[in-house]
Design a protein around this motif. Structure first.
Motif, PDB file in Angstrom:
ATOM      1  N   ARG A 174       0.856  -1.191   0.000  1.00 43.93           N
ATOM      2  CA  ARG A 174       0.000   0.000   0.000  1.00 43.93           C
ATOM      3  C   ARG A 174       0.891   1.239   0.000  1.00 43.93           C
ATOM      4  O   ARG A 174       2.072   1.159  -0.290  1.00 43.93           O
ATOM      5  N   SER A 175       0.323   2.353   0.355  1.00 43.06           N
ATOM      6  CA  SER A 175       1.106   3.592   0.429  1.00 43.06           C
ATOM      7  C   SER A 175       2.235   3.439   1.441  1.00 43.06           C
ATOM      8  O   SER A 175       2.101   2.733   2.444  1.00 43.06           O
ATOM      9  N   GLU A 177       3.344   5.957   3.100  1.00 41.56           N
ATOM     10  CA  GLU A 177       3.213   7.117   3.985  1.00 41.56           C
ATOM     11  C   GLU A 177       2.791   6.669   5.386  1.00 41.56           C
ATOM     12  O   GLU A 177       1.699   6.125   5.577  1.00 41.56           O
TER      13      GLU A 177
END
Length: 320
Positions: A174-175, A177
């Motif tokens: 996934r991301s 971040e």
């Protein structure tokens, strides 16, 4: 592109992005200065305390031995997260490599776990000192203090060695971040594209051992202490003991309360912003408060500090 290729590509990326406090702040420069000042206070307060305990023979007691260990943990603990956060803000980058992230996670798990256990050892020390004063020299001799402190450090490192490799070997498809100011376990786990339920159960079990058992020891110790204080005939002795215990309990409540929220409450209670605020309390604010609450309000420590700064001779000379 199929899922396996996508997963391999994302897992192969070496950097995470720490979004942190500053991206949420209206005035990041001011927040940066405030956090830097807090960091300096924590660093200087704990460093002075370690120095005083090390070089003042009057402070070579079990209580100050544990306080010295706590200060050492706090200096390292706050240094794991804050310098990286401030440097990233100054040079305008948010990247952290997987290796740095894993090291940061290992250190804060080790130090956090060690501090949970050390606070329990400190509560036991106060229990023996107040409730069993005649047996105190035997029950809390130097060898036992060393064993307790070593045990805290060792069990904390076991926590770090066990959880860090598991979490950092998850596939992150996934991301990248991380909605946090450091690589905290729950924040990193949210990025994984695999089922983390087993790891969450393992973390919960670790928290029972590392948080709830120490909390039980601390609660039991201070319950017996309060009963003993209540029976004291000396009003001054009651006041001194109650003041000491209440200040200790304030730190314990803040530190353990934040950790219980982070690791033992259901995920629907959590939001990224709320998690960062709670983490701020037990990773940044607690290292500042510990020297103030445990020591600098204590006459023995302030006396040792005055002696170190040669304040007493100056005052005496002025009075003449």
């Amino acid at each position: 592109m199929d899922n396996s290729t996508l997963q391999t590509n994302y897992t192969g990326e070496l950097n995470f992005i720490l979004l942190g406090f500053f991206s949420q702040s209206k005035d990041p420069a001011l927040l940066c200065v405030v956090i830097f000042l807090i960091f300096l206070l924590a660093l200087s307060g704990n460093a002075i305390l370690i120095f005083l305990i090390q070089f003042n023979a009057y402070l070579h007691t079990p209580m100050y031995f544990f306080i010295g260990q706590l200060s050492l943990m706090d200096v390292t603990y706050i240094s794991v997260t804050v310098p990286k956060m401030l440097i990233d803000q100054i040079i305008a980058t948010k990247k952290i490599s997987a290796l740095e992230c894993g090291l940061q996670m290992f250190l804060y798990l080790t130090l956090g776990g060690s501090e949970f256990l050390l606070l329990a050892a400190m509560a036991y020390d106060r229990y023996v000192a107040i409730c069993l004063p005649l047996r105190y020299p035997v029950l809390m001799n130097h060898r036992i203090c060393l064993l307790l402190a070593s045990g805290c450090w060792f069990l904390g490192s076991v926590d770090g060695f066990m959880l860090t490799p598991i979490i950092m070997t998850f596939p992150f498809c996934r991301s990248r971040e991380i909605h946090h100011f450091f690589c905290e376990v729950p924040a990193v786990m949210r990025l994984s594209c695999t089922d983390t339920s087993f790891t969450e159960t393992l973390i919960y079990f670790c928290c029972v051992l590392m948080i709830l058992i120490p909390v039980t020891i601390i609660s039991s110790s201070y319950s017996f202490i309060l009963l003993t204080i209540y029976r004291m005939k000396s009003a001054e002795g009651r006041k001194k003991a109650f003041t000491t215990c209440s200040s200790h309990m304030a730190v314990v409540t803040l530190f353990y309360g934040a950790a219980i929220y982070t690791y033992m409450t259901p995920s629907y209670y959590h939001t990224p912003n709320k998690d960062m605020v709670v983490s701020f309390f037990y990773t940044i604010l607690t290292p500042v408060l510990n020297p103030l609450i445990y020591s600098f309000r204590n006459k023995d420590v302030t006396g040792a500090l005055k002696k170190m700064l040669h304040v007493e001779p100056v005052i005496q000379e002025t009075m003449k």
